[in-house]
Design a protein around this motif. Structure first.
Motif, short mmCIF file in Angstrom:
data_model
loop_
_atom_site.label_atom_id
_atom_site.label_comp_id
_atom_site.label_asym_id
_atom_site.label_seq_id
_atom_site.Cartn_x
_atom_site.Cartn_y
_atom_site.Cartn_z
N MET A 201 48.95 57.61 1.12
CA MET A 201 49.42 56.26 1.41
C MET A 201 49.58 55.43 0.14
O MET A 201 50.46 54.57 0.04
N LEU A 202 48.77 55.72 -0.87
CA LEU A 202 48.79 54.92 -2.09
C LEU A 202 50.10 55.08 -2.86
O LEU A 202 50.47 54.21 -3.65
N ASP A 203 50.79 56.18 -2.64
CA ASP A 203 52.04 56.42 -3.35
C ASP A 203 53.02 55.27 -3.16
O ASP A 203 53.79 54.95 -4.07
N GLU A 204 52.98 54.62 -2.00
CA GLU A 204 53.88 53.51 -1.74
C GLU A 204 53.47 52.24 -2.49
O GLU A 204 54.24 51.28 -2.55
N TYR A 205 52.27 52.22 -3.04
CA TYR A 205 51.75 51.03 -3.73
C TYR A 205 51.41 51.35 -5.19
O TYR A 205 50.67 50.60 -5.82
N ARG A 206 51.94 52.43 -5.71
CA ARG A 206 51.45 53.00 -6.97
C ARG A 206 51.52 52.04 -8.15
O ARG A 206 50.68 52.10 -9.06
N ASP A 207 52.51 51.13 -8.18
CA ASP A 207 52.62 50.20 -9.30
C ASP A 207 52.39 48.75 -8.87
O ASP A 207 52.71 47.82 -9.61
N GLU A 208 51.82 48.56 -7.68
CA GLU A 208 51.63 47.21 -7.15
C GLU A 208 50.18 46.75 -7.21
O GLU A 208 49.89 45.60 -6.86
N ILE A 209 49.26 47.61 -7.61
CA ILE A 209 47.84 47.29 -7.69
C ILE A 209 47.37 47.64 -9.09
O ILE A 209 47.71 48.70 -9.62
N GLY A 210 46.58 46.75 -9.69
CA GLY A 210 46.18 46.94 -11.08
C GLY A 210 45.37 48.20 -11.32
O GLY A 210 45.81 49.15 -11.97
N SER A 211 44.13 48.22 -10.80
CA SER A 211 43.22 49.35 -10.97
C SER A 211 42.58 49.68 -9.63
O SER A 211 42.54 48.85 -8.72
N LEU A 212 42.04 50.89 -9.55
CA LEU A 212 41.40 51.38 -8.33
C LEU A 212 40.00 51.86 -8.68
O LEU A 212 39.82 52.65 -9.60
N CYS A 213 39.01 51.36 -7.93
CA CYS A 213 37.63 51.82 -8.12
C CYS A 213 37.14 52.43 -6.82
O CYS A 213 37.17 51.78 -5.77
N LEU A 214 36.68 53.68 -6.88
CA LEU A 214 36.22 54.40 -5.70
C LEU A 214 34.71 54.24 -5.55
O LEU A 214 33.96 54.30 -6.53
N THR A 215 34.26 54.07 -4.30
CA THR A 215 32.84 53.90 -4.03
C THR A 215 32.52 54.45 -2.65
O THR A 215 33.36 55.07 -2.01
N HIS A 216 31.25 54.28 -2.21
CA HIS A 216 30.78 54.73 -0.88
C HIS A 216 30.90 56.25 -0.76
O HIS A 216 31.59 56.79 0.09
N PHE A 217 30.14 56.93 -1.62
CA PHE A 217 30.21 58.39 -1.70
C PHE A 217 29.13 59.04 -0.84
O PHE A 217 27.93 58.76 -1.02
#
Length: 251
Positions: A201-217
């Protein structure tokens, strides 16, 4: 805006990760997002006085996101701080006051105000120079994602969710999206995210969001963290960060 990840884990105990909690400081004034078990001690370890926290956003009411909230209310009361504002989804008021009602000696001494929010709500929390908006996440109970906007930057916190357009739309033009990534790629799950489902899903927003931080592992993610970054980099142009307890980011 300074962001401290207090807890990056889940309901299953893991070494080095307590349950969910993120502290966001606006000009040194702290706002807490979620308050799972272990978060109260992490506040201390982060060098923040718990009595400075009087505003909490709850994404949803699962225990790994709320278990230490009553502990925080009591700890503040014991130190003479009695007021608290709690924002959360539908059901938050009944849940919290039913819980406080089990401890009348606390309920009678504190001034806790609950503000229930719905998707699309926008508000300015008392005492903060920031605006907050909400969107619906996709989880097993009512869950809100939050966008926090100030002159210092804009961040989005997904809460627990499957990848969904409402949350990603909320994150468009944000400096940072904090998104759950509970399980490794290839696992078939509902109500949560894997690197592969997020990447699609992120492919559609690839250049529209600055950075991505993953959590809740979940524990199943151990050893698959770098693989998650590799899979997501194919569909996202910004920096990808793996959250750790007590990690700091600054906008």
């Amino acid at each position: 805006m300074e962001i401290t990840f207090l807890g990056t884990g889940v309901a299953i105990p893991q070494k080095g990760r307590v349950q969910s909690g993120v502290l966001v400081e606006f000009e040194e004034k702290p706002l807490l997002i979620d308050c799972g078990s272990g978060v109260l001690n992490r506040i201390l370890e982060a060098g923040v006085r718990h009595t400075e926290i009087d505003t909490v956003l709850l994404s949803h009411l699962h225990l790994d996101h709320v278990a230490d909230l009553l502990c925080l209310v009591k700890a503040n009361w014991l130190m003479g701080k009695t007021d608290m504002r709690v924002y959360g989804p539908e059901g938050t008021e009944d849940w919290l006051f039913d819980l406080l009602g089990l401890y009348e000696y606390i309920l009678e001494e504190v001034d806790v105000k609950v503000i229930e929010c719905s998707p699309g709500k926008e508000f300015v929390p008392e005492g903060f120079d920031c605006e907050i908006s909400c969107a619906a996440a996709v989880h097993s109970v009512p869950t809100l994602a939050y966008r926090l906007m100030s002159g210092e930057g804009e961040i989005v916190y997904s809460g627990d969710t499957e990848p969904c357009r409402d949350v990603l739309d909320l994150a468009v033009e944000a400096d940072l999206l904090i998104h759950e990534c509970s399980f490794p790629a290839g696992m078939k799950v509902t109500n949560h995210t894997t690197p592969s489902t997020l990447s699609d899903m992120l492919d559609e927003y690839r250049d529209e969001i600055g950075s991505l931080c993953l959590t809740h592992f979940y524990p199943e993610m151990r050893g698959h963290e770098r693989e998650a970054i590799y899979r997501l980099k194919g569909n996202f142009d910004g920096e990808i960060i793996l959250a750790e307890d007590l990690m700091n980011l600054e906008l």
